[in-house]
Design an enzyme around this catalytic site. Structure first.
Site, PDB file in Angstrom:
ATOM      1  N   HIS A   1       0.873   5.261   1.092  1.00 50.41           N
ATOM      2  CA  HIS A   1       0.234   6.304   1.891  1.00 50.41           C
ATOM      3  C   HIS A   1       0.324   7.623   1.119  1.00 50.41           C
ATOM      4  O   HIS A   1       1.421   8.005   0.680  1.00 50.41           O
ATOM      5  CB  HIS A   1       0.983   6.520   3.209  1.00 50.41           C
ATOM      6  CG  HIS A   1       1.012   5.335   4.131  1.00 50.41           C
ATOM      7  ND1 HIS A   1       0.222   5.248   5.251  1.00 50.41           N
ATOM      8  CD2 HIS A   1       1.758   4.195   4.103  1.00 50.41           C
ATOM      9  CE1 HIS A   1       0.474   4.109   5.890  1.00 50.41           C
ATOM     10  NE2 HIS A   1       1.407   3.456   5.211  1.00 50.41           N
TER      11      HIS A   1
ATOM     12  N   HIS B   1       0.836  -1.206   0.000  1.00 53.44           N
ATOM     13  CA  HIS B   1       0.000   0.000   0.000  1.00 53.44           C
ATOM     14  C   HIS B   1       0.866   1.249   0.000  1.00 53.44           C
ATOM     15  O   HIS B   1       1.959   1.264   0.562  1.00 53.44           O
ATOM     16  CB  HIS B   1      -0.946   0.025   1.200  1.00 53.44           C
ATOM     17  CG  HIS B   1      -0.257  -0.158   2.525  1.00 53.44           C
ATOM     18  ND1 HIS B   1       0.135  -1.380   3.007  1.00 53.44           N
ATOM     19  CD2 HIS B   1       0.119   0.743   3.465  1.00 53.44           C
ATOM     20  CE1 HIS B   1       0.719  -1.236   4.175  1.00 53.44           C
ATOM     21  NE2 HIS B   1       0.735   0.047   4.486  1.00 53.44           N
TER      22      HIS B   1
HETATM   23  P1  AMP Z   1       1.815   0.440   7.358  1.00 55.48           P
HETATM   24  O1  AMP Z   1       2.351   0.749   8.719  1.00 55.48           O
HETATM   25  O2  AMP Z   1       2.566   1.119   6.243  1.00 55.48           O
HETATM   26  O3  AMP Z   1       1.658  -1.056   7.138  1.00 55.48           O
HETATM   27  O4  AMP Z   1       0.372   1.103   7.305  1.00 55.48           O
HETATM   28  C1  AMP Z   1      -0.800   0.430   7.622  1.00 55.48           C
HETATM   29  C2  AMP Z   1      -1.866   1.486   7.723  1.00 55.48           C
HETATM   30  O5  AMP Z   1      -3.121   0.881   7.581  1.00 55.48           O
HETATM   31  C3  AMP Z   1      -1.860   2.255   9.056  1.00 55.48           C
HETATM   32  O6  AMP Z   1      -1.658   3.645   8.793  1.00 55.48           O
HETATM   33  C4  AMP Z   1      -3.259   1.966   9.621  1.00 55.48           C
HETATM   34  O7  AMP Z   1      -3.817   3.095  10.264  1.00 55.48           O
HETATM   35  C5  AMP Z   1      -4.042   1.565   8.382  1.00 55.48           C
HETATM   36  N1  AMP Z   1      -5.159   0.656   8.599  1.00 55.48           N
HETATM   37  C6  AMP Z   1      -5.134  -0.545   9.234  1.00 55.48           C
HETATM   38  N2  AMP Z   1      -6.342  -1.126   9.182  1.00 55.48           N
HETATM   39  C7  AMP Z   1      -7.156  -0.282   8.493  1.00 55.48           C
HETATM   40  C8  AMP Z   1      -8.527  -0.320   8.095  1.00 55.48           C
HETATM   41  N3  AMP Z   1      -9.333  -1.353   8.411  1.00 55.48           N
HETATM   42  N4  AMP Z   1      -9.029   0.743   7.401  1.00 55.48           N
HETATM   43  C9  AMP Z   1      -8.232   1.791   7.093  1.00 55.48           C
HETATM   44  N5  AMP Z   1      -6.930   1.880   7.419  1.00 55.48           N
HETATM   45  C10 AMP Z   1      -6.394   0.860   8.122  1.00 55.48           C
END
Ligand code: AMP
Ligand code: ZN
Length: 138
Positions: A101, A99
């Site tokens: 950001h 993903h």
């Molecule tokens: P990372 O640390 O790069 O793996 O980012 C994962 C991101 O996913 C974090 O910023 C979380 O806040 C976000 N996240 C986790 N679960 C969900 C969800 N169900 N809906 C939206 N964002 C999420």
């Protein structure tokens, strides 16, 4: 992939705040934003991180990033934005589904992304560049 939360989101099995979709990509608001409007763009197919990803995603991804970033800027009044993509726990990756950001930024918003260091010498820097340049071609 089974039990992957972002696969479930891409399939609509878990609710999300959708902002954009293409044949291969899905974009939705991050639940815990660094700044409000913080959006995640994911491939609908499961890749655990950038190293697994299909390079063919490239054009669609850049186009989606531009559309989403422009929309975030318009809606939030952001003065800039960061694109961040974490690979591995050491890099802060918590969800093992690739993903990106897209984080809206405002002057003096207090976010600090990293602390910068320096090389011990120009020679150390040259050696490292050479080692990486050679390895990239393998
Ligand atoms: P990372 O640390 O790069 O793996 O980012 C994962 C991101 O996913 C974090 O910023 C979380 O806040 C976000 N996240 C986790 N679960 C969900 C969800 N169900 N809906 C939206 N964002 C999420
Ligand atoms: Zn997945």
């Amino acid at each position: 992939m089974q039990d992957c939360i972002f696969c479930a989101i891409a399939k609509g099995l878990i609710p999300s705040s959708s902002v954009y979709e293409t044949p291969s990509l899905y974009a939705f608001l991050d639940l815990n934003p660094a700044n409000k409007g913080h959006t995640l763009i994911i491939p609908k197919a499961h890749y655990s991180n950038l190293l697994d990803a299909d390079p063919q995603l490239g054009n669609e991804l850049i186009d989606a990033m531009q559309r989403v970033a422009r929309a975030i800027i318009t809606v939030t009044g952001a003065e800039g934005f960061n694109v961040i993509q974490n690979n591995g726990r050491a890099a802060g990756q918590e969800v093992d589904h690739l993903h990106w950001h897209i984080i809206p930024r405002f002057a003096n918003d207090g976010l600090t992304l990293w602390k910068q260091h320096s090389y011990d010498s120009q020679e150390e820097m040259n050696r490292l560049a050479t080692a990486i340049r050679v390895q990239v071609m393998h």
